[in-house]
Design a protein around this motif. Structure first.
Motif, PDB file in Angstrom:
ATOM      1  N   LYS A  59       0.864  -1.179   0.000  1.00 42.64           N
ATOM      2  CA  LYS A  59       0.000   0.000   0.000  1.00 42.64           C
ATOM      3  C   LYS A  59       0.898   1.225   0.000  1.00 42.64           C
ATOM      4  O   LYS A  59       1.825   1.352   0.831  1.00 42.64           O
ATOM      5  CB  LYS A  59      -0.894   0.016   1.239  1.00 42.64           C
ATOM      6  CG  LYS A  59      -1.911   1.154   1.197  1.00 42.64           C
ATOM      7  CD  LYS A  59      -2.795   1.172   2.418  1.00 42.64           C
ATOM      8  CE  LYS A  59      -2.034   1.647   3.630  1.00 42.64           C
ATOM      9  NZ  LYS A  59      -2.921   1.910   4.776  1.00 42.64           N
ATOM     10  N   ILE A  60       0.666   2.113  -0.924  1.00 40.84           N
ATOM     11  CA  ILE A  60       1.518   3.285  -1.093  1.00 40.84           C
ATOM     12  C   ILE A  60       0.683   4.529  -0.828  1.00 40.84           C
ATOM     13  O   ILE A  60      -0.255   4.831  -1.566  1.00 40.84           O
ATOM     14  CB  ILE A  60       2.127   3.328  -2.503  1.00 40.84           C
ATOM     15  CG1 ILE A  60       2.976   2.061  -2.739  1.00 40.84           C
ATOM     16  CG2 ILE A  60       2.978   4.577  -2.697  1.00 40.84           C
ATOM     17  CD1 ILE A  60       3.518   1.938  -4.133  1.00 40.84           C
ATOM     18  N   GLU A  61       1.001   5.220   0.262  1.00 42.47           N
ATOM     19  CA  GLU A  61       0.307   6.457   0.624  1.00 42.47           C
ATOM     20  C   GLU A  61       1.107   7.632   0.069  1.00 42.47           C
ATOM     21  O   GLU A  61       2.237   7.882   0.504  1.00 42.47           O
ATOM     22  CB  GLU A  61       0.185   6.573   2.138  1.00 42.47           C
ATOM     23  CG  GLU A  61      -0.615   5.450   2.772  1.00 42.47           C
ATOM     24  CD  GLU A  61      -0.711   5.612   4.273  1.00 42.47           C
ATOM     25  OE1 GLU A  61      -0.487   6.729   4.769  1.00 42.47           O
ATOM     26  OE2 GLU A  61      -0.994   4.611   4.961  1.00 42.47           O
ATOM     27  N   VAL A  62       0.549   8.326  -0.883  1.00 39.91           N
ATOM     28  CA  VAL A  62       1.212   9.469  -1.518  1.00 39.91           C
ATOM     29  C   VAL A  62       0.644  10.740  -0.919  1.00 39.91           C
ATOM     30  O   VAL A  62      -0.568  11.001  -1.015  1.00 39.91           O
ATOM     31  CB  VAL A  62       1.003   9.449  -3.048  1.00 39.91           C
ATOM     32  CG1 VAL A  62       1.673  10.659  -3.687  1.00 39.91           C
ATOM     33  CG2 VAL A  62       1.561   8.155  -3.642  1.00 39.91           C
ATOM     34  N   TYR A  63       1.501  11.521  -0.287  1.00 42.09           N
ATOM     35  CA  TYR A  63       1.073  12.771   0.324  1.00 42.09           C
ATOM     36  C   TYR A  63       1.092  13.878  -0.724  1.00 42.09           C
ATOM     37  O   TYR A  63       2.128  14.167  -1.328  1.00 42.09           O
ATOM     38  CB  TYR A  63       1.986  13.126   1.499  1.00 42.09           C
ATOM     39  CG  TYR A  63       2.032  12.031   2.548  1.00 42.09           C
ATOM     40  CD1 TYR A  63       0.913  11.758   3.325  1.00 42.09           C
ATOM     41  CD2 TYR A  63       3.176  11.257   2.732  1.00 42.09           C
ATOM     42  CE1 TYR A  63       0.936  10.753   4.275  1.00 42.09           C
ATOM     43  CE2 TYR A  63       3.207  10.243   3.663  1.00 42.09           C
ATOM     44  CZ  TYR A  63       2.086   9.988   4.438  1.00 42.09           C
ATOM     45  OH  TYR A  63       2.097   8.984   5.358  1.00 42.09           O
ATOM     46  N   THR A  64      -0.053  14.483  -0.941  1.00 39.82           N
ATOM     47  CA  THR A  64      -0.203  15.419  -2.048  1.00 39.82           C
ATOM     48  C   THR A  64       0.185  16.849  -1.690  1.00 39.82           C
ATOM     49  O   THR A  64       0.369  17.679  -2.575  1.00 39.82           O
ATOM     50  CB  THR A  64      -1.653  15.412  -2.548  1.00 39.82           C
ATOM     51  OG1 THR A  64      -2.534  15.717  -1.452  1.00 39.82           O
ATOM     52  CG2 THR A  64      -2.017  14.049  -3.113  1.00 39.82           C
ATOM     53  N   GLU A  65       0.318  17.141  -0.412  1.00 38.24           N
ATOM     54  CA  GLU A  65       0.675  18.515  -0.059  1.00 38.24           C
ATOM     55  C   GLU A  65       2.139  18.764  -0.400  1.00 38.24           C
ATOM     56  O   GLU A  65       2.988  17.875  -0.289  1.00 38.24           O
ATOM     57  CB  GLU A  65       0.425  18.791   1.428  1.00 38.24           C
ATOM     58  CG  GLU A  65       1.433  18.140   2.375  1.00 38.24           C
ATOM     59  CD  GLU A  65       1.007  16.740   2.785  1.00 38.24           C
ATOM     60  OE1 GLU A  65       0.166  16.157   2.059  1.00 38.24           O
ATOM     61  OE2 GLU A  65       1.513  16.234   3.783  1.00 38.24           O
ATOM     62  N   LYS A  66       2.431  19.986  -0.821  1.00 38.17           N
ATOM     63  CA  LYS A  66       3.798  20.363  -1.176  1.00 38.17           C
ATOM     64  C   LYS A  66       4.538  20.776   0.081  1.00 38.17           C
ATOM     65  O   LYS A  66       3.999  21.497   0.931  1.00 38.17           O
ATOM     66  CB  LYS A  66       3.797  21.515  -2.193  1.00 38.17           C
ATOM     67  CG  LYS A  66       3.227  21.125  -3.550  1.00 38.17           C
ATOM     68  CD  LYS A  66       3.394  22.251  -4.551  1.00 38.17           C
ATOM     69  CE  LYS A  66       2.840  21.864  -5.905  1.00 38.17           C
ATOM     70  NZ  LYS A  66       3.559  20.727  -6.501  1.00 38.17           N
ATOM     71  N   VAL A  67       5.783  20.299   0.176  1.00 41.92           N
ATOM     72  CA  VAL A  67       6.583  20.600   1.360  1.00 41.92           C
ATOM     73  C   VAL A  67       7.941  21.136   0.925  1.00 41.92           C
ATOM     74  O   VAL A  67       8.392  20.918  -0.200  1.00 41.92           O
ATOM     75  CB  VAL A  67       6.774  19.341   2.240  1.00 41.92           C
ATOM     76  CG1 VAL A  67       5.454  18.881   2.804  1.00 41.92           C
ATOM     77  CG2 VAL A  67       7.433  18.219   1.440  1.00 41.92           C
TER      78      VAL A  67
END
Length: 517
Positions: free
Chosen positions: A292-300
């Motif tokens: 399972k791959i959780e991709v965080y969409t917020e830019k950091v």
């Protein structure tokens, strides 16, 4: 040679040795010829007029043998001058060139006249014996013409060691062509006096074809090494999963290229769900494992990415609990931040509540809650910096349905205890009511909680899932669980119980349920 002597010998040879013929029998002819009676006087006279003549430097010109050699060399010199088609041979003593091209027999014949080269005219500046198939060693006789400027012995079959020492004494030598022979050399320093074109296929320089092949092999090897280095560099930087595990810098760090490959470039077919700031994909890793791959969409920022990587390495690799999905690794690149965990084939709790007959049992639901409490208690005690998502859609059931698995978590700011308790309270209430807030509606959580508070405790049966069969003796325990859920979601947080208190209360409910069962 003085012109008078030269004319004398030309007239002499006209009678005794015609210029048009100089066959291989010339040795025999020369052997029968003797100098005229006044030849010695003529030589002396010539030397007085021109002391530079080579035989004038001979200290033994009075010797009969010397007289005969000078006589014979003069005849050969005259014929060589004629062979070179020099128009000055009769009228002048100029003799600048010996040029015999592609006449093997004639060239070999002249090279055999040692006496001629011994008394080679000082006017000879160029010797060319080209393409005559000579198969001897280097003809050292020609080096007696010390004043020579050009020697061309190309296109023959000469072999043996090159007489470097003798050649070095020819101070006027500016052009040397030994190409297409089979020489060897012990001192290659001499060759630097001339260009490489002087020694093509001479045996003195590496064979051109072999040299080209070596150059090609070297270039090919360099290209292969560069390509291998580029491929290895690409593998190390982009796809380290192609390398053996022992060769990888980290087995838990994923690159964006690895994530792209695992999710088929984030195809819609791989997309499982979308949440606020997180896209969840089902990926297939290089070794065949499902993840399972959780991709965080917020830019950091770059600094945040570095902190995320350091926290993942320090925290997630050490987190181990039966009620937590195992973290396999993470990705922290300029364009992608993701967490990779193991994939669980079991259904999530939300689906289980709606479809499984086992969910009709309060005891089975409480068993799921117990596993979740154990997981969150472990996190709160050991890793308080971890934030987790605790709704029925994010908690999975293992393949055999025995253990719940908290599947979504990330590094927080370290002050999230109240948030985690609130999420647990919502989860507990969802387990009892089989209802959950509508995420698309504003303030849905508050309205959801208000709905339950209105009916609790006097009319709590209205909010309990109809599918769950509750006996009268367990109704009070269910009410206690509802009360606990409302306490966890109470505002302000000061009224919330601690995780230790929550754990003790759930254990008590679980033990009571087991006894009644």
């Amino acid at each position: 040679m003085a012109s008078s002597l030269f004319i004398f010998f030309l007239s002499f040879l006209t009678h005794f040795l015609p210029f048009s013929v100089l066959s291989a029998t010339v040795l025999e002819d020369l052997a029968t010829l003797t100098p005229p009676p006044d030849f010695a006087t003529t030589i002396t006279t010539n030397c007085l007029h021109n002391p530079l003549l080579r035989y004038c430097n001979n200290n033994n010109t009075s010797s009969p043998q010397d007289i005969v050699e000078i006589f014979r060399s003069t005849i050969v010199a005259s014929h060589l001058c004629n062979e070179s088609k020099n128009p000055n041979c009769v009228d002048d003593d100029s003799f600048p060139k010996i040029r015999i091209h592609s006449r093997p027999k004639t060239a070999a014949l002249y090279l055999s006249f040692d006496f001629f080269w011994k008394y080679c005219p000082l006017t000879v500046l160029e010797i060319q014996l080209v393409n005559n198939s000579l198969e001897t060693e280097f003809p050292t006789n020609v080096l007696s013409c010390a004043q020579v400027r050009t020697i061309d012995l190309s296109y023959n079959k000469l072999s043996g060691s090159l007489p470097v020492h003798s050649l070095s004494r020819l101070t006027n030598l500016t052009r040397l062509n030994l190409s297409y022979n089979r020489f060897s050399i012990s001192d290659s320093e001499f060759l630097k006096r001339f260009s490489a074109t002087s020694f093509v296929h001479s045996g003195l320089l590496p064979d051109a074809n072999r040299y080209k092949m070596k150059v090609l092999l070297i270039v090919f090897s360099i290209v292969v090494v560069i390509l291998l280095c580029c491929c290895l560099g690409w593998l190390c930087l982009k796809r380290p999963d192609y390398l053996p595990r022992t060769c990888r810098r980290s087995n838990n760090k994923f690159t964006s290229a690895m994530i792209d490959a695992a999710t088929d470039e984030f195809s819609d077919q791989r997309l499982v769900s979308k949440r606020d700031g997180v896209d969840i994909y089902r990926g297939t890793l290089r070794d065949g494992r499902e993840a399972k791959i959780e991709v965080y969409t917020e830019k950091v920022s770059k600094e945040k990415r570095r902190e995320f990587e350091e926290e993942c390495e320090a925290v997630f690799l050490k987190v181990r609990h039966k009620n937590l999905v195992r973290v396999l690794g993470w990705c922290s690149s300029r364009n992608l931040k993701a967490l990779v965990t193991e994939w669980t084939d079991g259904e999530n709790v939300e689906t289980w509540l709606s479809s499984s007959s086992l969910a009709s049992s309060w005891r089975r639901r409480l068993r799921v809650v117990m596993g979740v409490v154990e997981g969150v208690s472990y996190l709160s005690e050991q890793w308080p910096e971890i934030i987790y998502d605790l709704d029925t859609s994010s908690v999975l059931l293992s393949g055999d349905g025995q253990e719940p698995l908290i599947s979504q978590f990330k590094i927080g700011d370290g002050n999230n205890s109240s948030t985690n308790i609130f999420k647990f309270g919502l989860f507990l209430l969802e387990m009892i009511t089989n209802l959950k807030p509508d995420e698309e509606q504003e303030d849905s959580e508050m309205r959801y909680l208000e709905y339950i508070r209105v009916h609790c405790p006097g009319n709590v049966e209205r909010v309990i899932d109809e599918k769950m069969k509750i006996e009268k003796r367990t109704l009070e325990k269910v009410k206690e669980a509802v009360t606990l859920g409302l306490m966890c979601t109470d505002k302000p947080p000061l009224k919330q119980p601690s995780f230790t208190q929550i754990y003790d209360m759930v254990v008590s409910l679980h033990e009571s349920s087991s006894r009644h069962h």
